[in-house]
Write a protein that holds these residues in place. Structure first.
Motif, PDB file in Angstrom:
ATOM      1  N   ALA B 189       0.579  14.460 -10.192  1.00  0.00           N
ATOM      2  CA  ALA B 189       0.435  15.815 -10.726  1.00  0.00           C
ATOM      3  C   ALA B 189      -0.408  15.855 -11.992  1.00  0.00           C
ATOM      4  N   VAL B 190      -0.346  14.808 -12.800  1.00  0.00           N
ATOM      5  CA  VAL B 190      -1.092  14.824 -14.060  1.00  0.00           C
ATOM      6  C   VAL B 190      -2.481  14.200 -13.912  1.00  0.00           C
ATOM      7  N   GLU B 191      -2.937  14.036 -12.651  1.00  0.00           N
ATOM      8  CA  GLU B 191      -4.297  13.569 -12.374  1.00  0.00           C
ATOM      9  C   GLU B 191      -4.625  12.244 -13.066  1.00  0.00           C
ATOM     10  N   PRO B 192      -3.852  11.212 -12.788  1.00  0.00           N
ATOM     11  CA  PRO B 192      -4.180   9.918 -13.403  1.00  0.00           C
ATOM     12  C   PRO B 192      -5.435   9.319 -12.759  1.00  0.00           C
ATOM     13  N   GLU B 193      -6.025   8.359 -13.446  1.00  0.00           N
ATOM     14  CA  GLU B 193      -7.187   7.667 -12.880  1.00  0.00           C
ATOM     15  C   GLU B 193      -6.760   6.388 -12.177  1.00  0.00           C
ATOM     16  N   VAL B 194      -5.593   5.880 -12.605  1.00  0.00           N
ATOM     17  CA  VAL B 194      -5.099   4.625 -12.038  1.00  0.00           C
ATOM     18  C   VAL B 194      -3.634   4.829 -11.655  1.00  0.00           C
ATOM     19  N   LEU B 195      -3.227   4.271 -10.520  1.00  0.00           N
ATOM     20  CA  LEU B 195      -1.819   4.296 -10.144  1.00  0.00           C
ATOM     21  C   LEU B 195      -1.355   2.859  -9.946  1.00  0.00           C
ATOM     22  N   LEU B 196      -0.364   2.464 -10.752  1.00  0.00           N
ATOM     23  CA  LEU B 196       0.214   1.132 -10.620  1.00  0.00           C
ATOM     24  C   LEU B 196       1.449   1.237  -9.742  1.00  0.00           C
ATOM     25  N   MET B 197       1.545   0.361  -8.749  1.00  0.00           N
ATOM     26  CA  MET B 197       2.706   0.421  -7.862  1.00  0.00           C
ATOM     27  C   MET B 197       3.359  -0.951  -7.831  1.00  0.00           C
ATOM     28  N   ASP B 198       4.590  -0.990  -8.344  1.00  0.00           N
ATOM     29  CA  ASP B 198       5.297  -2.266  -8.454  1.00  0.00           C
ATOM     30  C   ASP B 198       6.265  -2.402  -7.275  1.00  0.00           C
ATOM     31  N   GLU B 199       5.821  -3.044  -6.230  1.00  0.00           N
ATOM     32  CA  GLU B 199       6.606  -3.180  -4.994  1.00  0.00           C
ATOM     33  C   GLU B 199       7.218  -1.838  -4.581  1.00  0.00           C
ATOM     34  N   PRO B 200       6.380  -0.850  -4.332  1.00  0.00           N
ATOM     35  CA  PRO B 200       6.894   0.514  -4.137  1.00  0.00           C
ATOM     36  C   PRO B 200       7.696   0.696  -2.852  1.00  0.00           C
ATOM     37  N   THR B 201       7.574  -0.221  -1.904  1.00  0.00           N
ATOM     38  CA  THR B 201       8.293  -0.014  -0.641  1.00  0.00           C
ATOM     39  C   THR B 201       9.458  -0.978  -0.467  1.00  0.00           C
ATOM     40  N   SER B 202       9.798  -1.725  -1.523  1.00  0.00           N
ATOM     41  CA  SER B 202      10.833  -2.744  -1.327  1.00  0.00           C
ATOM     42  C   SER B 202      12.207  -2.121  -1.104  1.00  0.00           C
ATOM     43  N   ALA B 203      12.398  -0.855  -1.532  1.00  0.00           N
ATOM     44  CA  ALA B 203      13.701  -0.218  -1.310  1.00  0.00           C
ATOM     45  C   ALA B 203      13.600   0.900  -0.284  1.00  0.00           C
ATOM     46  N   VAL B 204      12.556   0.863   0.543  1.00  0.00           N
ATOM     47  CA  VAL B 204      12.299   1.969   1.467  1.00  0.00           C
ATOM     48  C   VAL B 204      12.318   1.437   2.900  1.00  0.00           C
ATOM     49  N   ASP B 205      12.846   2.250   3.828  1.00  0.00           N
ATOM     50  CA  ASP B 205      12.932   1.787   5.221  1.00  0.00           C
ATOM     51  C   ASP B 205      11.529   1.742   5.864  1.00  0.00           C
ATOM     52  N   PRO B 206      11.396   1.124   7.052  1.00  0.00           N
ATOM     53  CA  PRO B 206      10.064   0.923   7.656  1.00  0.00           C
ATOM     54  C   PRO B 206       9.282   2.217   7.874  1.00  0.00           C
ATOM     55  N   VAL B 207       9.967   3.289   8.292  1.00  0.00           N
ATOM     56  CA  VAL B 207       9.246   4.545   8.517  1.00  0.00           C
ATOM     57  C   VAL B 207       8.700   5.078   7.192  1.00  0.00           C
ATOM     58  N   GLY B 208       9.554   5.039   6.182  1.00  0.00           N
ATOM     59  CA  GLY B 208       9.120   5.487   4.863  1.00  0.00           C
ATOM     60  C   GLY B 208       8.002   4.615   4.321  1.00  0.00           C
ATOM     61  N   THR B 209       8.087   3.316   4.600  1.00  0.00           N
ATOM     62  CA  THR B 209       7.048   2.394   4.155  1.00  0.00           C
ATOM     63  C   THR B 209       5.702   2.749   4.780  1.00  0.00           C
ATOM     64  N   ALA B 210       5.729   3.027   6.082  1.00  0.00           N
ATOM     65  CA  ALA B 210       4.477   3.377   6.766  1.00  0.00           C
ATOM     66  C   ALA B 210       3.855   4.624   6.147  1.00  0.00           C
ATOM     67  N   LYS B 211       4.701   5.585   5.797  1.00  0.00           N
ATOM     68  CA  LYS B 211       4.175   6.813   5.197  1.00  0.00           C
ATOM     69  C   LYS B 211       3.537   6.529   3.845  1.00  0.00           C
ATOM     70  N   ILE B 212       4.193   5.673   3.072  1.00  0.00           N
ATOM     71  CA  ILE B 212       3.653   5.372   1.744  1.00  0.00           C
ATOM     72  C   ILE B 212       2.349   4.588   1.867  1.00  0.00           C
TER      73      ILE B 212
END
Lengths: 316, 277
Positions: B189-212
């Motif tokens: 929402a705040v229009e960043p230039e960089v997005l850091l993702m620290d294992e963003p799908t490690s707590a998410v199920d496979p369907v959610g992972t695919a979406k991410i």
């Protein structure tokens, strides 16, 4: 081998089960017993004055006219002052302990606050009467009067002779006494906020204060409300310290500088003097009122917590 | 280029307009790491890291647990500074500007570099307020514009259709995968230039992972993404470049396909073929 219960396990379990049920039942019995006893001993007063006891300001042992209004007013006024002062302070102290202070400083400060909680209330009362009250009369009350005196409505609250004893001093002493309890609860509540949630809020560009206000307080609000109610129930029934500094006067004055009384201070002061059965009965009814008020606050607290859980804002 | 130096207006800033589209400058969001050492107290965990992260690409950071992957990216938004025993030396340049310099405005830095964590971190407030959080923090804007930007961010995070009817429900009521996309929407929402993702799908199920993962592929058209992952298949699927970390050192860095099919270093080969880790 049979699958039947062995007799040893069976009797052991039954005994343990029974003991646990008994212990739990004892609590309910105690509450019911206190309640019925209060009603029984105040029956004379209840039948004499009826519901008007609650809003009558009269308190005259000579003519036999008794009412709870001034004691109720004093109880609520001092409790509200105590919470208004203690809650924001506790929040800030808890924030300091959890988020700002170096661990080597947070430990001793935490310990000091817990010692505050362990000081007997009579000490607070004596300190309040001999040290705090003169200081209030000389410095704080004149300053308050100068600050609010000109304002039409608030001015009346801070008017009259600054004696150093009265509703406001009692409320401030109560604030001091409540502070360690609310602070300890709030510190523990903030300590439970997940690290990653705080990092996430800071990672959005929040300052320490914004993390605290926007994320930590909403996250912990259930526990915070619990802490406030703990403080409230302590303030509402506190007796000794209040009796020392409130002035013990059965009246409702507009000014917070004026002396007054609370239910607890009235009971502490007058029980030994109450020779007349109606007088004694009226005092017991005051106790009954305090019992019911405290009970209602507990219920209100639980209902509010339930609403918070189900509400749209929904914390955990 | 917008400076991230601290300015005196930080305290009593006049109302600032909302974020502006950043189409004009194609090169924004490039990160150059130079000689980065990192310490927990006396214990050194990163050793002379050097890395060039291309703008508007996905760079994956892989390596066994405890190799310093997360620590490395936590330097980029200086979130490690929340802890007094953590410090680092070296340089991290965002479009040429050293973001470790003491004069950098942390609040503006963290607007420009967003972060997604291992566990979803919805704030204890409504879905709408979660996404509006950064906008309210950084900008002053009319309600209608705020609502528009919240909607856009939720659309960008592929969450709008699932939450359009529960914008005022608590963010905590969403499923784990939805919560994580909510956090992504909040960051976007705040229009960043960089997005850091620290294992963003490690707590998410496979369907959610695919979406991410699908989301990451789309988002790189507009911002730079650095993703830490312990899942090599994920790195291979979504990243353009991959860095392999081992014991706080960058062993190998290069084109993802190249690194996975033809690793130069023996240790990289051992790791990606599953011989350790």
């Amino acid at each position: 081998m049979s699958l039947e219960n062995t007799s040893r396990r069976n009797t052991g379990d039954v005994l343990f089960h029974g003991a646990a049920v008994l212990a739990a039942a004892l609590v309910l019995l105690l509450i019911a017993g206190i309640f019925t006893d209060l009603v029984r001993h105040s029956w004379l007063s209840i039948t004499t004055f009826g519901p008007r006891f609650l809003w009558s300001g009269a308190w005259n042992p000579v003519t036999g006219e008794f009412g709870a209004a001034s004691s109720l007013y004093g109880t609520f006024a001092t409790t509200i002052i105590a919470l208004v002062v203690a809650v924001p302070l506790s929040l800030l102290i808890a924030l300091f302990l959890v988020e700002i202070a170096h661990p080597r400083l947070a430990g001793p400060v935490s310990g000091a606050i817990e010692i505050l909680a362990a000081i007997p209330s009579i000490i607070y009362g004596m300190w309040g009467l001999f040290v705090f009250a003169p200081y209030l009369a000389d410095h704080v009350q004149p300053a308050l009067e100068a600050l609010f005196g000109g304002i039409p409505w608030a001015g009346a609250l801070f008017s009259g002779p600054p004696m150093g004893i009265g509703i406001l001093p009692a409320g401030l002493i109560l604030a001091l006494m409540v502070l360690p309890f609310t602070t300890a609860v709030m510190r523990d509540v903030f300590g439970l906020v997940p690290r990653v949630l705080k990092e996430s809020a800071a990672g959005m560009g929040s300052t320490t204060w914004e993390v605290f206000r926007n994320v930590m307080i909403p996250y912990g609000r259930k526990g915070l409300v619990g802490g406030i109610f703990l403080g409230l129930s302590r303030a509402i029934g506190e007796t000794m310290a209040v009796t020392f500094v409130i002035g013990n006067d059965h009246r409702i004055a507009a000014s917070l500088f004026a002396s007054g009384n609370t239910i607890a201070s009235t009971l502490a002061n007058e029980f030994t003097e109450a020779s007349d059965p109606l007088y004694l009965s009226a005092l017991v009814e005051l106790g009954l009122v305090l019992f019911v008020v405290t009970f209602l606050f507990q219920v209100a607290g639980h209902l509010w917590l339930r609403r918070l859980r189900g509400g749209a804002g929904g914390g955990r | 280029m917008i400076a991230i130096e601290t300015t005196s207006q930080a305290e009593s800033a006049p109302p600032r307009p909302g974020p502006q589209p950043v189409e004009s400058s194609p090169a924004r969001g490039a990160i150059a790491v130079r000689n980065l050492d990192f310490f927990y107290g006396e214990h050194q965990v990163l050793f002379g890291n050097g890395l060039d992260i291309a703008p508007r690409k996905v760079t994956a950071i892989i390596g066994p647990s405890g190799c310093g992957k997360s620590t490395h990216i936590r330097v980029y938004n200086r979130i490690y500074e929340l802890y007094r025993d953590q410090r680092c030396t070296g340089e991290v340049l965002l479009d040429g500007q050293n973001l470790l310099a003491p004069t950098v405005d942390l609040i503006e830095l963290r607007r420009r570099i967003g972060m997604i964590f291992q566990t979803p971190t919805p704030f204890p407030m409504s879905v709408f307020d979660n996404v509006a959080y950064g906008l309210r923090l950084h900008y002053t804007m009319p309600r209608s514009e705020l609502a528009d930007r919240v909607k856009t961010a939720l659309e960008d995070a592929a969450l709008w259709d699932e939450v359009r009817d529960k914008l005022h429900h608590s963010g905590i009521e969403l499923s784990g995968g939805q919560q994580q996309r909510l956090c992504i929407a909040r960051a976007l929402a705040v229009e960043p230039e960089v997005l850091l993702m620290d294992e963003p799908t490690s707590a998410v199920d496979p369907v959610g992972t695919a979406k991410i993962e699908e989301l990451v592929r789309r988002l790189k058209e507009r911002l730079t993404i650095v993703i830490v992952t312990h899942n090599m298949q994920q790195a291979a699927r979504i990243s353009d470049f991959t860095a392999f970390f081992l014991d706080g050192r960058i062993v190998e860095f290069g084109d993802t396909t190249e690194l996975f099919t033809n690793p130069v270093d023996r240790k990289t080969e051992d790791y990606i073929t599953g011989r350790f880790g």
